[in-house]
Design an enzyme around this catalytic site. Structure first.
Site, PDB file in Angstrom:
ATOM      1  N   GLY A   1       0.827  -1.199   0.000  1.00 39.36           N
ATOM      2  CA  GLY A   1       0.000   0.000   0.000  1.00 39.36           C
ATOM      3  C   GLY A   1       0.860   1.248   0.000  1.00 39.36           C
ATOM      4  N   SER A   2       0.334   2.329  -0.560  1.00 42.48           N
ATOM      5  CA  SER A   2       1.063   3.601  -0.553  1.00 42.48           C
ATOM      6  C   SER A   2       0.085   4.751  -0.688  1.00 42.48           C
ATOM      7  CB  SER A   2       2.098   3.644  -1.681  1.00 42.48           C
ATOM      8  OG  SER A   2       1.474   3.496  -2.948  1.00 42.48           O
ATOM      9  N   GLY A   3       0.486   5.888  -0.158  1.00 39.03           N
ATOM     10  CA  GLY A   3      -0.342   7.085  -0.217  1.00 39.03           C
ATOM     11  C   GLY A   3       0.513   8.293  -0.524  1.00 39.03           C
TER      12      GLY A   3
ATOM     13  N   THR B   1       2.009  10.226   1.556  1.00 41.82           N
ATOM     14  CA  THR B   1       3.165  10.374   2.444  1.00 41.82           C
ATOM     15  C   THR B   1       3.899   9.066   2.681  1.00 41.82           C
ATOM     16  OG1 THR B   1       2.006  12.152   3.607  1.00 41.82           O
ATOM     17  CG2 THR B   1       3.913  11.201   4.706  1.00 41.82           C
ATOM     18  N   LYS B   2       3.158   7.956   2.828  1.00 47.50           N
ATOM     19  CA  LYS B   2       3.750   6.698   3.300  1.00 47.50           C
ATOM     20  C   LYS B   2       3.667   5.592   2.266  1.00 47.50           C
ATOM     21  CE  LYS B   2       0.858   6.876   6.612  1.00 47.50           C
ATOM     22  NZ  LYS B   2      -0.008   6.616   7.769  1.00 47.50           N
TER      23      LYS B   2
ATOM     24  N   VAL C   1       3.758   1.302   2.539  1.00 46.00           N
ATOM     25  CA  VAL C   1       3.684   0.199   3.494  1.00 46.00           C
ATOM     26  C   VAL C   1       4.155  -1.077   2.802  1.00 46.00           C
ATOM     27  CG1 VAL C   1       2.230  -1.093   5.091  1.00 46.00           C
ATOM     28  CG2 VAL C   1       1.711   1.309   4.596  1.00 46.00           C
TER      29      VAL C   1
ATOM     30  N   LYS D   1       6.279   0.622   7.653  1.00 43.16           N
ATOM     31  CA  LYS D   1       5.858   1.895   7.068  1.00 43.16           C
ATOM     32  C   LYS D   1       7.056   2.819   6.982  1.00 43.16           C
ATOM     33  CE  LYS D   1       1.120   1.890   8.942  1.00 43.16           C
ATOM     34  NZ  LYS D   1       0.132   2.677   9.725  1.00 43.16           N
TER      35      LYS D   1
ATOM     36  N   ASP E   1     -11.674  11.259   9.924  1.00 40.05           N
ATOM     37  CA  ASP E   1     -11.826  10.435   8.722  1.00 40.05           C
ATOM     38  C   ASP E   1     -12.136   8.998   9.139  1.00 40.05           C
ATOM     39  OD1 ASP E   1     -11.870   9.781   6.082  1.00 40.05           O
ATOM     40  OD2 ASP E   1      -9.709   9.649   5.842  1.00 40.05           O
TER      41      ASP E   1
END
Length: 444
Positions: free
Chosen positions: A93-95, A97-98, A100, A113, A227
């Site tokens: 996973g990625s967004g 900022t991070k 994983v 992370k 959220d």
């Protein structure tokens, strides 16, 4: 040493050689000595470089063997040195900022992370690379500290972290990499959850309200999840855990009067709640807001379906009150606990339903090896369900056309209900001291 012996020999023949020749020999000896020193420095630097953490992500036998003895439940946190020996790293996973990763340390699968080096936050930053990285890393550090403060069975456990003193430098060998290690979970898949039996979904609901209760009375005070979505949670084993705490707000909103404490939310319909301004804060704002969002994103899909018929009205009432803004976190916590107790005890059974057990003959220590049939999707090889008592087992069997017998086995569900296996025949009766067989009278 040969240079110095040469110099001594030259001293005895000073009269034969010019002073210029002596200087030339001394110069050559010094050059030779300098070359030896440089070679030694290069060799030592290579050895040091091979032992630095930057070279370790490839994973080595020594690092993996050290991890064999590590237990995630031991309380011993992994450090930078150990983190660099995690093997089989795969992005999950990625967004902005991070990023994983899933990785293996010893015999344990973990989540790692770290900063997403090509993510939005890094790409949009106009400062030097190390400054941009530090800014993104600070979010991970803050999240790690918050996860530790919120330590709870339904909050993702921190298993290690790397906070190096060096500044980040991109490219191999990278140094200054900030990372946090946590339990490895899988995303909340609502399609998968909707296919669960009622008791398994009730467990997720139980975890949701445990999280709500913890947020309302955390060590940091009342917390608001701005959220509150399923993406902020993962499932570890069979337990729902809060994993993303980036958007958590500490404390109820500040206020001067009651007019400052109007809570508006959309939970299928527009909800407007008026809360009191008490000692400068909107009392119960976070608790109510979290409960409404939990109802929208979780509870309305978890408890209204598949429950015993006598509990359907109770389940629907809880959801309706949640979505209408009429239940605070503490109240829905109490309601779900009451629902679990009723389900576990079988108190919803009517007297006539309980009396059906009189139509069955009991055979302690006996079981049936054949007669399996499918009665639900989750158990394609047999008809299996938990029951609160033998009476409920008999009543359920009487509702299934194929059922002529059932067995209570030596297994219990998370609610304390015993597992029953329903049978379409009883020809192959065998001894099993851990089982109890019930056969409907008049069969055969």
């Amino acid at each position: 040493m040969d240079c110095w012996m040469l110099l001594v020999s030259l001293g005895s023949r000073m009269t034969k050689l010019s002073r210029l020749s002596i200087y030339a020999v001394i110069y050559l000896c010094l050059c030779l000595l300098a070359n030896v020193v440089l070679v030694m420095v290069f060799v030592m630097s290579q050895r040091w470089g091979d032992s630095t953490p930057a070279a370790a992500p490839r994973g080595d036998a020594q690092g993996s063997s050290r991890g064999q003895d590590w237990d995630p439940n031991s309380g011993r946190l992994l450090t930078c040195k150990e983190i660099y020996t995690i093997r089989n790293l795969t992005v999950i996973g990625s967004g902005w900022t991070k990023t994983v990763y899933r990785g293996l340390y010893g015999n344990s699968w973990l989540a790692l992370k770290t900063v997403h080096s090509s993510g939005h936050d890094m790409a949009s930053c106009q400062e030097e690379t190390s400054i941009c990285y530090h800014r993104c890393a600070s979010k991970i550090i803050k999240e790690t500290a918050l996860l530790r403060e919120l330590r709870h069975p339904n909050v993702l456990k921190v298993l290690g972290e790397c906070l190096p003193s060096e500044d980040y430098s991109p490219g191999p060998p990278a140094v200054g990499v900030v990372a946090v290690i946590t339990e490895l979970g899988h995303p909340v898949d609502m399609i998968e959850i909707l296919q669960m039996d009622f008791e398994s979904r009730l467990k997720i609901a139980y975890d949701v309200v445990s999280i709500l209760q913890h947020l309302a009375h955390s060590p940091l005070g009342s917390l608001l999840m701005k959220d509150f979505r399923r993406q902020q949670f993962v499932i570890v084993g069979d337990t729902l855990k809060l994993s993303d705490v980036d958007d958590i707000v500490l404390g109820d909103p500040k206020c001067i009067s009651d007019k400052d404490c109007i809570l508006e939310a959309k939970s299928g319909k527009h909800v407007k709640s008026y809360l009191p301004c008490d000692a400068g804060t909107c009392k119960g704002y976070n608790s109510l807001s979290n409960a409404i969002q939990a109802g929208q994103h979780f509870m309305r899909l978890l408890i209204p379906y598949g429950s015993p018929k006598a509990l359907e009205n109770t389940s629907s009432d809880i959801v309706n009150r949640l979505l209408s803004g009429n239940l605070y976190s503490e109240e829905v916590y109490a309601e779900i606990h009451r629902l679990v107790r009723n389900y576990s005890s079988g108190s919803y059974l009517k007297k006539a339903e309980k009396d059906i057990i009189k139509e069955y003959v009991t055979y302690p220590g006996e079981t049936i090896s054949d007669g399996d049939f499918s009665c639900q999707k989750i158990a394609s090889w047999g008809c299996i369900q938990s029951v609160s008592s033998p009476a409920e087992g008999a009543w359920l069997c009487s509702q299934i056309p194929n059922c002529v017998a059932f067995i209570l086995i030596d297994q219990w569900s998370w609610t304390g209900r015993q597992i029953a296996v329903f049978k379409a025949s009883y020809k192959s009766i065998k001894q099993n001291k851990e089982h109890t067989l019930y056969i409907r009278r008049g069969q055969g």
